[in-house]
Design an enzyme around this catalytic site. Structure first.
Site, PDB file in Angstrom:
ATOM      1  N   HIS A  57      17.131   2.290  -8.171  1.00  0.00           N
ATOM      2  CA  HIS A  57      16.223   1.361  -7.493  1.00  0.00           C
ATOM      3  C   HIS A  57      15.091   0.898  -8.407  1.00  0.00           C
ATOM      4  CE1 HIS A  57      13.731   4.956  -6.231  1.00  0.00           C
ATOM      5  NE2 HIS A  57      12.750   4.084  -6.355  1.00  0.00           N
ATOM      6  N   ASP A 116      21.129   7.759  -7.220  1.00  0.00           N
ATOM      7  CA  ASP A 116      20.085   6.782  -7.541  1.00  0.00           C
ATOM      8  C   ASP A 116      19.649   6.856  -9.016  1.00  0.00           C
ATOM      9  OD1 ASP A 116      18.031   4.974  -7.437  1.00  0.00           O
ATOM     10  OD2 ASP A 116      17.094   5.809  -5.647  1.00  0.00           O
ATOM     11  N   SER A 166       9.215   7.798  -8.844  1.00  0.00           N
ATOM     12  CA  SER A 166      10.641   7.496  -8.894  1.00  0.00           C
ATOM     13  C   SER A 166      11.095   7.448 -10.332  1.00  0.00           C
ATOM     14  CB  SER A 166      10.924   6.151  -8.251  1.00  0.00           C
ATOM     15  OG  SER A 166      11.091   6.332  -6.893  1.00  0.00           O
TER      16      SER A 166
HETATM   17  N1  ARG Z   1      12.150   5.362  -0.906  1.00  0.00           N
HETATM   18  C1  ARG Z   1      12.305   5.318  -2.320  1.00  0.00           C
HETATM   19  C2  ARG Z   1      11.043   4.767  -2.983  1.00  0.00           C
HETATM   20  O1  ARG Z   1      10.046   4.689  -2.346  1.00  0.00           O
HETATM   21  C3  ARG Z   1      13.540   4.565  -2.700  1.00  0.00           C
HETATM   22  C4  ARG Z   1      13.486   3.097  -2.472  1.00  0.00           C
HETATM   23  C5  ARG Z   1      14.709   2.339  -2.862  1.00  0.00           C
HETATM   24  N2  ARG Z   1      15.846   2.520  -1.980  1.00  0.00           N
HETATM   25  C6  ARG Z   1      16.105   1.758  -0.893  1.00  0.00           C
HETATM   26  N3  ARG Z   1      17.116   2.045  -0.150  1.00  0.00           N
HETATM   27  N4  ARG Z   1      15.365   0.720  -0.553  1.00  0.00           N
HETATM   28  O2  ARG Z   1      10.990   4.036  -3.893  1.00  0.00           O
HETATM   29  N1  GLU Z   2      10.986   6.095  -4.244  1.00  0.00           N
HETATM   30  C1  GLU Z   2       9.634   6.268  -4.645  1.00  0.00           C
HETATM   31  C2  GLU Z   2       9.263   5.485  -5.898  1.00  0.00           C
HETATM   32  O1  GLU Z   2       9.750   4.428  -6.136  1.00  0.00           O
HETATM   33  C3  GLU Z   2       9.367   7.689  -4.748  1.00  0.00           C
HETATM   34  C4  GLU Z   2       9.278   8.185  -3.397  1.00  0.00           C
HETATM   35  C5  GLU Z   2       7.903   8.536  -3.018  1.00  0.00           C
HETATM   36  O2  GLU Z   2       7.115   7.683  -2.600  1.00  0.00           O
HETATM   37  O3  GLU Z   2       7.629   9.723  -3.190  1.00  0.00           O
HETATM   38  O4  GLU Z   2       8.390   5.858  -6.646  1.00  0.00           O
END
Ligand code: ARG
Ligand code: GLU
Length: 712
Positions: free
Chosen positions: A85, A221, A645
């Protein structure tokens, strides 16, 4: 407000760092203070092995990736791991209907096939240093907020200039503890970074937005990039003759995995937390701002989703956009729920009552007596403007045509002044327009406009609705905008730019989308934003004092600075949790779970035949766990946030065992309050990552590079 500045000192020497719980994002330069605790919990290496300015250390292998992710060096030829991502925008920008790398994945066969990413940079920390004294000394209570801010800005500039002299590094100075401390950071910025590999989306984004922020998780991921440098091993803009970077340090990969209760730490660039704010701030966030943003995004996502389901081109065009919209949307939902579940507002109010009593009974804290009432009052005054600000971002700017049209403002003023920059501006706009239209569908944009752009007025002034629509027939007028505007149609826009004559600025001025953009932006820039910033500045000033006062009051408590996109270490252990009554979550997932979740009818749960046959044949190579299963992801109690991330997750010996990519939904309030029972970071098991590169993609040249003689 001046009374609050009475005891402004540099606090770092007064408040030692130490660590007790899994909560905390620690400054690597001060890690010797955490060392004993970390070793007690299992760490086998020293703080100096993690961060050193004298010899190479793990910090030389951890980078900021783009503007908001982390990546790590994993080979002696500049190979980087980050999340899928995080690389998504780059993978998408190389994708088309013919070469759909998003859907099918991408694996550069040879080094020459690695794809340049012109707008991507990665930054490596050279060193950090506390500069609080240089920034804060001599600032007295007599300074007004403005004077104080101006003095600090000027000093920051001086420190930055001095630090950048005679080298190619980029310096920055950041406030810590709300401006009670300052640190200088020197980064080396690499400008030739190429895409090397990415799994197909049904691996890299398996579970999609449905599973996002959730445990149990089965998302592969990750994506792979490489840093290129000039012949001197220095950063350089993309050039065909650039060669792979030779790092000072790269991470050793461990295929041993981690077990429940094993020590782990995360090394990366967390973006923003607010652990020390007041109940008034939490109230505004959880009761007004989050609900407003959530509602607007729910509508926008529904529209994008139904259009994507009907048209595969729209799916590609809007994939990155909708993932981004959905990501914060879901996080805010979990955050608000967590705040409620933990009674955060009530707890903060109780603390504030104690704080107030402390200021009244302790002569040395008397200067803080009016602090909280003043802060409360400011939040009340700021609320309507902060609300309008959120509405502007979430509603008014939801249709992309508005910001796009507004970008032509410069062209108008330059044309009017017969400015010689017109040609330059035209060139830039042509580039912007090309990128914009590649991922744009006017009829979807129009329906977003229609559903989102009427909002309630919150300050009692003109409502921000479609002002001055001549025929008052909203839908008809929207039709007119989208049927006539040059900003709604690629051909019209490109033809306009190609044949542009200086007098054509009048056509832009008459363009209905431009006229609308002009109205909403000037309202925003003239009313909403300046007032908001004024309140924000006063709030920041009080929050800085409140931070300091909290530290003075709770001398026994361990304080770590809120995240601010600087390099941090968080540590904890692999552990499951109980999300709700009678439910227990284990800390691991395996490929079995992917097969269980498979559903060919649902886009997010499609499993490729190749992966299924590897599973059926148990063809896991050297990557299986001791039970013969293929591990996929694990959770641990490391305190992380957005920006983490792609961060390396390391074992007790400092070897790479995972790549951080998410948190659990039940724990997303950890940006405000950390709860050891609920807060977990979610990591990709490095063995699944290598299994995909090796067994699924057959990218042997990468496996050779990554594992060398570790291969059996
Ligand atoms: N929750 C994770 C973050 O905050 C992954 C985001 C990307 N994945 C998604 N399905 N949108 O970045
Ligand atoms: N998916 C998140 C990022 O892009 C990390 C998840 C979180 O917020 O801890 O940094």
């Amino acid at each position: 407000m001046k009374i609050f500045f009475t005891c402004l000192l540099v606090v770092s020497t007064l408040f030692p760092f130490a660590s007790y719980a899994d909560e905390g994002m620690w400054l690597p330069i001060l890690l010797n203070k955490n060392e004993a605790d970390m070793q007690k919990k299992g760490l086998k290496i020293s703080a100096e092995d993690i961060y050193s300015i004298n010899h190479s250390s793990l910090k030389d292998a951890v980078l900021m990736f783009g503007g908001g992710c982390t990546a790590e060096l994993v080979s002696d030829q500049g190979l980087l791991f980050t999340n899928h991502h995080c690389g998504y925008g780059q993978i998408q920008s190389h994708s088309s209907l013919e070469h759909d790398y998003l859907t099918h994945g991408f694996w550069a066969k040879n080094i020459g096939d690695e794809l340049a990413c012109p707008d991507l940079t990665v930054s490596l920390l050279i060193r950090m240093e506390e500069v609080s004294a240089q920034i804060l000394s001599g600032i007295t209570p007599q300074f007004s907020i403005q004077q104080k801010n101006d003095t600090i800005q000027a000093r920051i500039q001086r420190v930055v200039n001095a630090a950048e002299e005679g080298n190619h590094y980029k310096a920055s100075v950041r406030p810590f503890f709300y401006g009670n401390q300052y640190y200088l950071f020197l980064h080396e910025v690499f400008t030739d970074v190429r895409l090397v590999g990415a799994p197909p989306s049904n691996i890299g984004k398996f579970g999609g937005d449905t599973d996002n922020w959730m445990w149990p998780r089965h998302t592969g991921d990750f994506s792979i990039f490489r840093i290129y440098v000039d012949s001197q091993n220095n950063p350089a803009p993309y050039h065909i003759s650039n060669r792979p970077y030779t790092p000072k340090k790269y991470l050793q990969i461990s295929l041993d995995g981690v077990e429940e209760n094993d020590f782990t730490f995360v090394f990366g660039y967390p973006g923003r937390t607010q652990e020390y704010i007041s109940s008034y701030a939490v109230k505004f966030l959880s009761q007004i701002e989050n609900p407003l943003r959530i509602e607007a995004r729910t509508k926008r996502l529904d529209l994008i989703k139904s259009a994507s389901n009907q048209d595969p081109l729209i799916r590609i065009q809007y994939a990155a956009k909708s993932a981004q919209i959905a990501n914060a949307w879901k996080k805010w939902t979990g955050e608000s729920k967590g705040i409620e579940r933990l009674n955060v507002i009530q707890n903060k109010e109780e603390f504030e009552a104690k704080f107030q009593a402390w200021t009244q009974t302790n002569p040395q804290a008397a200067a803080y007596q009016d602090l909280l009432p003043a802060l409360k009052h400011l939040y009340i005054q700021m609320a309507p403007y902060a609300t309008m600000n959120a509405q502007f971002q979430e509603n008014i700017l939801a249709p992309e045509i508005v910001s796009f049209a507004y970008k032509f403002q410069n062209l108008i003023s330059q044309s009017k002044n017969k400015d010689s920059n017109v040609l330059n501006t035209l060139d830039k706009l042509k580039q912007i327009a090309q990128v914009y239209f590649k991922n744009y569908n006017p009829s979807l944009d129009k329906s977003i406009f229609e559903k989102l752009s009427i909002i309630e007025d919150s300050v009692g002034k003109e409502p921000l609705r479609l002002i001055d629509f001549p025929d008052k027939d909203y839908v008809k007028h929207l039709d007119k905008i989208y049927n006539t505007s040059i900003f709604a149609d690629a051909h019209r826009c490109m033809a306009f730019l190609e044949n542009y004559k200086i007098a054509d600025y009048k056509k832009i001025e008459k363009d209905l989308a431009y006229q609308y953009a002009q109205i909403v932006f000037s309202q925003y820039f003239q009313q909403t934003r300046p007032t908001l910033l004024l309140y924000q500045m006063q709030i920041d000033s009080l929050q800085s004092l409140y931070m300091r006062a909290q530290m003075e009051m709770q001398t026994e408590k361990t304080f770590y600075p809120d995240a601010n996109f600087s390099l941090r270490v968080a540590y904890g252990k692999v552990e499951g949790f109980k999300p709700a009554n009678a439910i227990v979550y284990e800390p691991y997932t395996t490929l079995d779970g992917i097969i269980e979740k498979e559903n060919p009818g649902i886009y997010d749960y499609v499993v490729e035949d190749k992966l299924k046959s590897l599973y059926k044949n148990k063809d896991f190579g050297i990557y299986a766990n001791k039970n013969g299963q293929m591990p996929v992801a694990f959770i641990a109690s490391n305190h992380t946030t957005g920006g983490n991330s792609g961060s390396p997750v390391l074992n007790a010996k400092g070897e790479l065992v995972g790549i951080n990519f998410d948190r659990n939904w039940e724990g997303t309030m950890s940006d405000i309050v950390y709860d050891p029972l609920f807060c977990r970071n979610i990591s990709l098991d490095i063995r699944y990552c290598l299994f995909i590169v090796d067994k699924f993609a057959g990218a042997q040249r990468l496996i050779d590079e990554l594992l060398g003689n570790k291969q059996k």
